[in-house]
Motif scaffolding. Structure first.
Motif, PDB file in Angstrom:
ATOM      1  N   THR A 173      10.292 -35.875 -22.889  1.00  0.00           N
ATOM      2  CA  THR A 173       9.119 -35.028 -22.735  1.00  0.00           C
ATOM      3  C   THR A 173       9.520 -33.557 -22.636  1.00  0.00           C
ATOM      4  O   THR A 173      10.668 -33.228 -22.323  1.00  0.00           O
ATOM      5  CB  THR A 173       8.336 -35.441 -21.478  1.00  0.00           C
ATOM      6  N   VAL A 174       8.578 -32.678 -22.929  1.00  0.00           N
ATOM      7  CA  VAL A 174       8.808 -31.230 -22.840  1.00  0.00           C
ATOM      8  C   VAL A 174       7.588 -30.579 -22.195  1.00  0.00           C
ATOM      9  O   VAL A 174       6.504 -31.164 -22.143  1.00  0.00           O
ATOM     10  CB  VAL A 174       9.053 -30.585 -24.227  1.00  0.00           C
ATOM     11  N   PHE A 407       0.283 -41.169 -25.052  1.00  0.00           N
ATOM     12  CA  PHE A 407       1.552 -41.533 -24.414  1.00  0.00           C
ATOM     13  C   PHE A 407       1.821 -40.766 -23.125  1.00  0.00           C
ATOM     14  O   PHE A 407       2.898 -40.891 -22.550  1.00  0.00           O
ATOM     15  CB  PHE A 407       2.720 -41.293 -25.385  1.00  0.00           C
ATOM     16  N   GLY A 408       0.896 -39.966 -22.670  1.00  0.00           N
ATOM     17  CA  GLY A 408       1.104 -39.202 -21.439  1.00  0.00           C
ATOM     18  C   GLY A 408       0.082 -39.552 -20.386  1.00  0.00           C
ATOM     19  O   GLY A 408      -1.028 -40.000 -20.676  1.00  0.00           O
ATOM     20  N   ARG A 409       0.454 -39.370 -19.139  1.00  0.00           N
ATOM     21  CA  ARG A 409      -0.457 -39.610 -18.015  1.00  0.00           C
ATOM     22  C   ARG A 409      -0.207 -38.528 -16.964  1.00  0.00           C
ATOM     23  O   ARG A 409       0.944 -38.145 -16.726  1.00  0.00           O
ATOM     24  CB  ARG A 409      -0.236 -41.000 -17.415  1.00  0.00           C
ATOM     25  N   PRO A 410      -1.253 -38.032 -16.329  1.00  0.00           N
ATOM     26  CA  PRO A 410      -1.072 -36.943 -15.353  1.00  0.00           C
ATOM     27  C   PRO A 410      -0.417 -37.440 -14.068  1.00  0.00           C
ATOM     28  O   PRO A 410      -0.587 -38.596 -13.663  1.00  0.00           O
ATOM     29  CB  PRO A 410      -2.515 -36.475 -15.093  1.00  0.00           C
ATOM     30  N   GLY A 411       0.327 -36.564 -13.427  1.00  0.00           N
ATOM     31  CA  GLY A 411       0.912 -36.874 -12.133  1.00  0.00           C
ATOM     32  C   GLY A 411       0.056 -36.320 -11.004  1.00  0.00           C
ATOM     33  O   GLY A 411      -1.072 -35.851 -11.229  1.00  0.00           O
ATOM     34  N   PHE A 412       0.605 -36.350  -9.799  1.00  0.00           N
ATOM     35  CA  PHE A 412      -0.121 -35.885  -8.621  1.00  0.00           C
ATOM     36  C   PHE A 412       0.719 -34.822  -7.920  1.00  0.00           C
ATOM     37  O   PHE A 412       1.887 -35.055  -7.587  1.00  0.00           O
ATOM     38  CB  PHE A 412      -0.411 -37.048  -7.677  1.00  0.00           C
ATOM     39  N   ALA A 413       0.123 -33.655  -7.705  1.00  0.00           N
ATOM     40  CA  ALA A 413       0.870 -32.529  -7.155  1.00  0.00           C
ATOM     41  C   ALA A 413       1.399 -32.799  -5.752  1.00  0.00           C
ATOM     42  O   ALA A 413       2.378 -32.182  -5.326  1.00  0.00           O
ATOM     43  CB  ALA A 413      -0.016 -31.280  -7.148  1.00  0.00           C
ATOM     44  N   ASP A 414       0.759 -33.706  -5.016  1.00  0.00           N
ATOM     45  CA  ASP A 414       1.200 -33.962  -3.647  1.00  0.00           C
ATOM     46  C   ASP A 414       2.197 -35.112  -3.560  1.00  0.00           C
ATOM     47  O   ASP A 414       2.525 -35.572  -2.466  1.00  0.00           O
ATOM     48  CB  ASP A 414      -0.012 -34.259  -2.751  1.00  0.00           C
ATOM     49  N   VAL A 415       2.682 -35.590  -4.699  1.00  0.00           N
ATOM     50  CA  VAL A 415       3.649 -36.694  -4.723  1.00  0.00           C
ATOM     51  C   VAL A 415       4.899 -36.237  -5.463  1.00  0.00           C
ATOM     52  O   VAL A 415       4.829 -35.828  -6.624  1.00  0.00           O
ATOM     53  CB  VAL A 415       3.057 -37.941  -5.411  1.00  0.00           C
ATOM     54  N   ALA A 417       8.288 -36.692  -7.473  1.00  0.00           N
ATOM     55  CA  ALA A 417       8.730 -37.710  -8.414  1.00  0.00           C
ATOM     56  C   ALA A 417       9.817 -37.135  -9.307  1.00  0.00           C
ATOM     57  O   ALA A 417       9.826 -35.942  -9.606  1.00  0.00           O
ATOM     58  CB  ALA A 417       7.550 -38.185  -9.271  1.00  0.00           C
ATOM     59  N   PRO A 418      10.763 -37.977  -9.740  1.00  0.00           N
ATOM     60  CA  PRO A 418      11.772 -37.505 -10.688  1.00  0.00           C
ATOM     61  C   PRO A 418      11.150 -37.337 -12.067  1.00  0.00           C
ATOM     62  O   PRO A 418      10.060 -37.853 -12.350  1.00  0.00           O
ATOM     63  CB  PRO A 418      12.809 -38.645 -10.686  1.00  0.00           C
ATOM     64  N   LEU A 419      11.836 -36.612 -12.929  1.00  0.00           N
ATOM     65  CA  LEU A 419      11.373 -36.443 -14.294  1.00  0.00           C
ATOM     66  C   LEU A 419      11.340 -37.793 -15.003  1.00  0.00           C
ATOM     67  O   LEU A 419      12.321 -38.541 -14.990  1.00  0.00           O
ATOM     68  CB  LEU A 419      12.292 -35.494 -15.068  1.00  0.00           C
TER      69      LEU A 419
END
Length: 473
Positions: A173-174, A407-415, A417-419
């Protein structure tokens, strides 16, 4: 039936050693003063694969996969591990026994599949998870079902087409601070040009609107064999991972669109997300193009083949004979075929890329081009195949292009996580390989045709574009 792959792994030699007799199923010995246990597995074929990248991961877990040899047409692969099964100190790669099983799953010969699956289960049963993460093996699930469902943490699906996000060719990913960059403006009054791409299909992406490409099946092409899952989907949705080659065709199409924004793309969905495609599907697509061109029902100027295979006896292989014939017919029709050289750092010929270099009975009007990969600084990529049969070199390292937006899914700013290199949020990725060098060269040729004179004769307009392109490089 020949199987094509995104060429990525092969043996230093075409053949495995010939054994006098079948090896014992399990042996115990000492290597370097350490007691080891080895399981010899009959596999589908003498796969040309050194497993060098796989073993780089397995080594720290005290495991190795080694070609043993061939007896009466059956190949044997050794799985070796230290008896205590303890990983090396400091080994951080999450290599599990399930990953090893997944590597073997698609290589097990059909006629010995159940026996081999049981042997693997028994052999690894003392330590199903070498690093403490036991895979789910609930009662009622057969070993074969487990073999088909597990997913390697380093993205390997087949012994023949191992990929790793940590290798020089892995997809990742980029982040684009300014969002999706616009495509370059097409030339004024471009000549019509069409590019055929035989790959994993094309997924949804802003660079690839509906008027930019056509699915060959909508024009009447009927593929031989099973049709892969849609390009927008993960080919193995049950495991929650994106397959190693999912999005490959969308990435190729994006490269072509960046370089030739006025070109239309005719997509043949022949490859699955594991990087493999039946040779008959490729042949049926190429033959269909020939038939349509002969009947003047469509126009194709360039064909991009970003995959291939190795053949120990090229002169005796029926599939390669048929492939040589249809590619020769396309060349006589003036179609420029561009094929990827392969990613194994070898001079051994890969097909169809090597067909031109090994030709002994003349060349068609428009000979095939074999593309090797260049680094950003212009040097030859160390993974690229090479040799006198590689006719052209094009950028193929750290390229940016499109992947399906799904192919992408959003993450959560308060969690924290590794790349996750496979969370392709934003619809773009970085990828390397001769597949993309072939796509790059295809795009250059297509754009040169679009910017050239509006010639009715296909061989003439392709030849004129090639001469002009060579003069500018």
């Amino acid at each position: 039936m020949s199987q094509w792959y995104v060429l990525d792994e092969r043996a230093d030699d075409y053949g495995w050693p010939v054994l006098d007799e079948s090896p014992p199923a399990t042996t115990v010995g000492t290597v370097g003063g350490e007691e080891t246990s080895t399981l010899s597995l009959p596999v589908a074929q003498a796969a040309p694969n050194t497993l060098r990248r796989v073993n780089a991961f397995l080594r720290g877990a005290r495991l190795s996969l080694t070609p043993r040899g061939v007896v009466g047409g059956t190949a044997f692969l050794d799985v070796e591990r230290a008896v205590d099964g303890a990983p090396d100190p400091g080994h951080e790669a999450p290599v599990t026994a399930s990953a090893v099983l997944d590597l073997l799953a698609d290589a097990v010969a059909d006629e010995v599949g159940a026996t081999t699956a049981a042997a693997v289960s028994t052999f690894l049963g003392q330590s199903h998870d070498l690093l403490g993460q036991n895979p789910d093996r609930a009662p009622g699930h057969s070993t074969t079902e487990v073999l088909s469902s597990v997913k390697s943490t380093f993205g390997a699906r087949r012994l023949f087409s191992v990929k790793s996000t940590f290798s020089e060719t892995g997809r990742s990913t980029v982040q684009l601070p300014l969002g999706a960059p616009p495509l370059p403006a097409p030339p004024d009054d471009p000549a019509e040009v069409w590019v055929a791409v035989l790959d994993t299909g094309i997924g949804r992406h802003p660079w690839l609107p509906e008027d930019a490409w056509v699915d060959a099946r909508s024009r009447g092409w009927v593929p031989d064999g099973d049709v892969p899952a849609p390009a927008d989907e993960n080919a193995s949705p049950h495991d929650g991972h994106i397959d190693a080659f999912a999005g490959h065709g969308t990435f190729v199409a994006g490269l072509i669109r960046q370089l030739a924004p006025s070109a239309g793309i005719l997509s043949f969905h022949t490859m699955g997300g594991d990087g493999a495609q039946p040779g008959e599907s490729v042949l049926s697509g190429l033959r269909w193009i020939c038939a349509q061109l002969t009947a003047q029902k469509l126009s194709v100027d360039v064909v991009c083949l970003a995959c291939g295979y190795y053949e120990a006896a090229p002169s005796e292989d029926d599939h390669l004979t048929a492939l040589r014939q249809v590619l020769g017919e396309l060349g006589e029709l003036g179609v420029q075929v561009v094929a990827a050289a392969g990613n194994d750092a070898t001079a051994a010929p890969a097909f169809p890329a090597a067909l031109r270099g090994l030709a002994v009975d003349g060349l068609p009007r428009t000979p095939l081009l074999a593309a090797g990969a260049l680094n950003p600084d212009g040097s030859r990529a160390d993974f690229s195949n090479h040799g006198t049969w590689v006719t052209d070199w094009a950028p193929g390292v750290a390229l940016l292009s499109s992947v399906p937006e799904s192919f992408g899914r959003p993450g959560f700013a308060d969690v924290a996580a590794p790349l996750d290199p496979d969370n392709l949020v934003g619809g773009f990725a970085r990828w390397s390989g001769t597949s993309f060098a072939a796509a790059y060269l295809t795009g250059l040729i297509a754009d040169a045709i679009a910017r050239g004179p509006h010639l009715e004769d296909r061989p003439a307009r392709v030849s004129e574009a090639l001469q002009r392109l060579k003069g500018s490089r």
